[in-house]
Structure formats: C-alpha cells, structure tokens
Design a protein around this motif. Structure first.
Motif, PDB file in Angstrom:
ATOM      1  N   ARG A 119       0.869  -1.185   0.000  1.00  0.00           N
ATOM      2  CA  ARG A 119       0.000   0.000   0.000  1.00  0.00           C
ATOM      3  C   ARG A 119       0.900   1.227   0.000  1.00  0.00           C
ATOM      4  N   GLN A 120       0.660   2.115  -0.934  1.00  0.00           N
ATOM      5  CA  GLN A 120       1.532   3.273  -1.113  1.00  0.00           C
ATOM      6  C   GLN A 120       0.920   4.581  -0.629  1.00  0.00           C
ATOM      7  N   LEU A 121      -0.359   4.556  -0.301  1.00  0.00           N
ATOM      8  CA  LEU A 121      -1.054   5.782   0.071  1.00  0.00           C
ATOM      9  C   LEU A 121      -1.906   5.531   1.306  1.00  0.00           C
ATOM     10  N   LEU A 122      -1.642   6.305   2.340  1.00  0.00           N
ATOM     11  CA  LEU A 122      -2.417   6.217   3.577  1.00  0.00           C
ATOM     12  C   LEU A 122      -3.340   7.433   3.654  1.00  0.00           C
ATOM     13  N   MET A 123      -4.572   7.186   4.053  1.00  0.00           N
ATOM     14  CA  MET A 123      -5.569   8.254   4.175  1.00  0.00           C
ATOM     15  C   MET A 123      -6.136   8.205   5.592  1.00  0.00           C
ATOM     16  N   LEU A 124      -6.460   9.372   6.138  1.00  0.00           N
ATOM     17  CA  LEU A 124      -7.111   9.425   7.439  1.00  0.00           C
ATOM     18  C   LEU A 124      -7.796  10.764   7.620  1.00  0.00           C
ATOM     19  N   GLU A 125      -8.697  10.795   8.594  1.00  0.00           N
ATOM     20  CA  GLU A 125      -9.325  12.055   8.983  1.00  0.00           C
ATOM     21  C   GLU A 125      -9.313  12.142  10.492  1.00  0.00           C
ATOM     22  N   VAL A 126      -9.243  13.382  10.977  1.00  0.00           N
ATOM     23  CA  VAL A 126      -9.197  13.623  12.411  1.00  0.00           C
ATOM     24  C   VAL A 126      -9.923  14.933  12.703  1.00  0.00           C
ATOM     25  N   ARG A 127     -10.537  14.987  13.855  1.00  0.00           N
ATOM     26  CA  ARG A 127     -11.163  16.241  14.256  1.00  0.00           C
ATOM     27  C   ARG A 127     -10.077  17.312  14.302  1.00  0.00           C
ATOM     28  N   SER A 128     -10.339  18.439  13.694  1.00  0.00           N
ATOM     29  CA  SER A 128      -9.308  19.478  13.527  1.00  0.00           C
ATOM     30  C   SER A 128      -8.755  20.007  14.835  1.00  0.00           C
ATOM     31  N   ASP A 129      -9.547  19.967  15.912  1.00  0.00           N
ATOM     32  CA  ASP A 129      -9.068  20.468  17.200  1.00  0.00           C
ATOM     33  C   ASP A 129      -8.536  19.357  18.107  1.00  0.00           C
ATOM     34  N   ASP A 130      -8.371  18.142  17.570  1.00  0.00           N
ATOM     35  CA  ASP A 130      -7.872  17.022  18.361  1.00  0.00           C
ATOM     36  C   ASP A 130      -6.346  17.073  18.443  1.00  0.00           C
ATOM     37  N   ILE A 131      -5.804  16.592  19.559  1.00  0.00           N
ATOM     38  CA  ILE A 131      -4.349  16.602  19.759  1.00  0.00           C
ATOM     39  C   ILE A 131      -3.630  15.769  18.691  1.00  0.00           C
ATOM     40  N   ALA A 132      -4.283  14.747  18.163  1.00  0.00           N
ATOM     41  CA  ALA A 132      -3.660  13.894  17.143  1.00  0.00           C
ATOM     42  C   ALA A 132      -3.392  14.670  15.852  1.00  0.00           C
ATOM     43  N   HIS A 133      -4.118  15.753  15.613  1.00  0.00           N
ATOM     44  CA  HIS A 133      -3.926  16.559  14.403  1.00  0.00           C
ATOM     45  C   HIS A 133      -2.458  16.955  14.250  1.00  0.00           C
ATOM     46  N   ASP A 134      -1.865  17.502  15.300  1.00  0.00           N
ATOM     47  CA  ASP A 134      -0.474  17.942  15.232  1.00  0.00           C
ATOM     48  C   ASP A 134       0.487  16.768  15.107  1.00  0.00           C
ATOM     49  N   GLU A 167       2.125   9.506   1.350  1.00  0.00           N
ATOM     50  CA  GLU A 167       2.646   8.518   0.407  1.00  0.00           C
ATOM     51  C   GLU A 167       3.842   7.835   1.065  1.00  0.00           C
ATOM     52  N   ILE A 168       3.899   6.513   0.924  1.00  0.00           N
ATOM     53  CA  ILE A 168       4.996   5.747   1.511  1.00  0.00           C
ATOM     54  C   ILE A 168       5.581   4.805   0.473  1.00  0.00           C
ATOM     55  N   GLU A 169       6.801   4.370   0.719  1.00  0.00           N
ATOM     56  CA  GLU A 169       7.468   3.393  -0.140  1.00  0.00           C
ATOM     57  C   GLU A 169       7.094   1.991   0.322  1.00  0.00           C
ATOM     58  N   THR A 170       6.785   1.123  -0.629  1.00  0.00           N
ATOM     59  CA  THR A 170       6.461  -0.259  -0.266  1.00  0.00           C
ATOM     60  C   THR A 170       7.740  -1.025   0.056  1.00  0.00           C
ATOM     61  N   THR A 171       7.585  -2.098   0.815  1.00  0.00           N
ATOM     62  CA  THR A 171       8.710  -2.940   1.195  1.00  0.00           C
ATOM     63  C   THR A 171       8.325  -4.400   1.015  1.00  0.00           C
ATOM     64  N   HIS A 172       9.268  -5.260   1.270  1.00  0.00           N
ATOM     65  CA  HIS A 172       8.983  -6.691   1.288  1.00  0.00           C
ATOM     66  C   HIS A 172       9.130  -7.246   2.707  1.00  0.00           C
ATOM     67  N   GLU A 173       9.127  -6.324   3.674  1.00  0.00           N
ATOM     68  CA  GLU A 173       9.211  -6.694   5.075  1.00  0.00           C
ATOM     69  C   GLU A 173       7.970  -7.523   5.462  1.00  0.00           C
TER      70      GLU A 173
END
Length: 176
Positions: A119-134, A167-173
C-alpha cells in the motif's frame, strides 16, 4: 512495551473493550458518543474481528505489562483501482498511557504494515481540534482539506475534520 499486529482479537477482547470505553468516555473523536457500554464495545470489537478474519482490516496493538493500552486499524480498499491505498482508523491510547509516544508508535507500525502489504497511500481524517492533528502533521501527513461541522461531540457541538494523506514506499518486510 510491545507493538503487535494481531490476526485474532479474542485473546485481547476484555482489554479492547476497556480501551474503547475509556477512549469514548474520555471524549476521543472516534465515531462514538459517551457513555459507551461494555456490550456496545464488545459488539464493535466482534465485528472488527470478523473484518480481520476476512482480511479487509489489520489491527495493531500496543501492550504494556500484558495489557492492551493502544490500538489502531488499517482498512484496505477492495476497489480494483485502489489496491494501492488504505485508510487509517480508530487510533486509541488509554488515558493512563497517554503522553508516552504510543500514538506515534502505532502510526509508525501502520506505515510498516501498509508498506509490507504494498500500500503506497495512507488516508485518514481527524477532528481538527484534536491533539492527534499535530502528531499527524509532525509525522509528515499532508492535510488536503477541512470539512466544517463534520463530527458532533457529546454536548452537541459540531467540530471540523481535517483529511490527511501520506505517500509511503512499499517494502517486502514481513510484519507480524
């Protein structure tokens, strides 16, 4: 502390129920409103376990002293034109284990697992005022939009959500 990718949630079910109840009841914006009952939490985790068995989802856990203190999920897109991407969902860290970098540890695990699954593309959403945003910004996730009033908190207040990708690089790990 151990980061695990698990293939069956049943051995961890009691801890996961406690983790979800703790997250929801402390106001974590993960799709539920407090109060969270143990039966509702158990039904949720059993449904997630079914997804895990069907290989449409991956679950990572952080355990400390034989207790689950954090969790995150990766959902793979089943669409033929989207097999290169996945969604990151439900990042949770127990209130008693916060401020120790477990969220970052879980997200680094997400990236390793996703890369190993090509998988080369990670997507997510977070509440804009949540600590995880930063945290996501600091980990190189790129915000690409904010939706006003996307989520509602227990008091009825509407919150904006920010959508991110990386975007991330795929591996064979092999990650287990």
């Amino acid at each position: 502390m151990a980061l695990l990718k698990v293939d069956n949630l049943n051995p961890y079910l009691d801890d996961l129920i406690e983790l979800l109840c703790d997250a929801v009841d402390s106001g974590a914006p993960i799709g539920f409103l407090p109060p969270m009952s143990e039966s509702e939490a158990k039904a949720y985790w059993l449904a997630i376990n079914a997804d895990l068995q069907d290989n449409v989802r991956q679950v990572l856990l952080v355990r400390e002293d034989d207790k689950v203190v954090g969790s995150v999920q990766i959902t793979m897109s089943p669409k033929a034109n989207a097999l290169h991407r996945c969604d990151v969902e439900k990042l949770m860290v127990h209130t008693q284990a916060r401020e120790h970098g477990l969220g970052s540890m879980l997200m680094q695990g997400v990236e390793r697992v996703a890369a190993s699954m090509q998988r080369q593309l990670l997507m997510l959403e977070v509440r804009s005022d949540d600590i995880a945003h930063d945290m996501y910004v600091n980990m190189g996730y790129i915000p690409f939009g904010e939706v006003p009033g996307y989520t509602r908190s227990a008091n009825g207040m509407l919150h904006n959500a920010t959508f991110f990708y990386k975007e991330i690089e795929t591996t064979h790990e092999v990650f287990s």
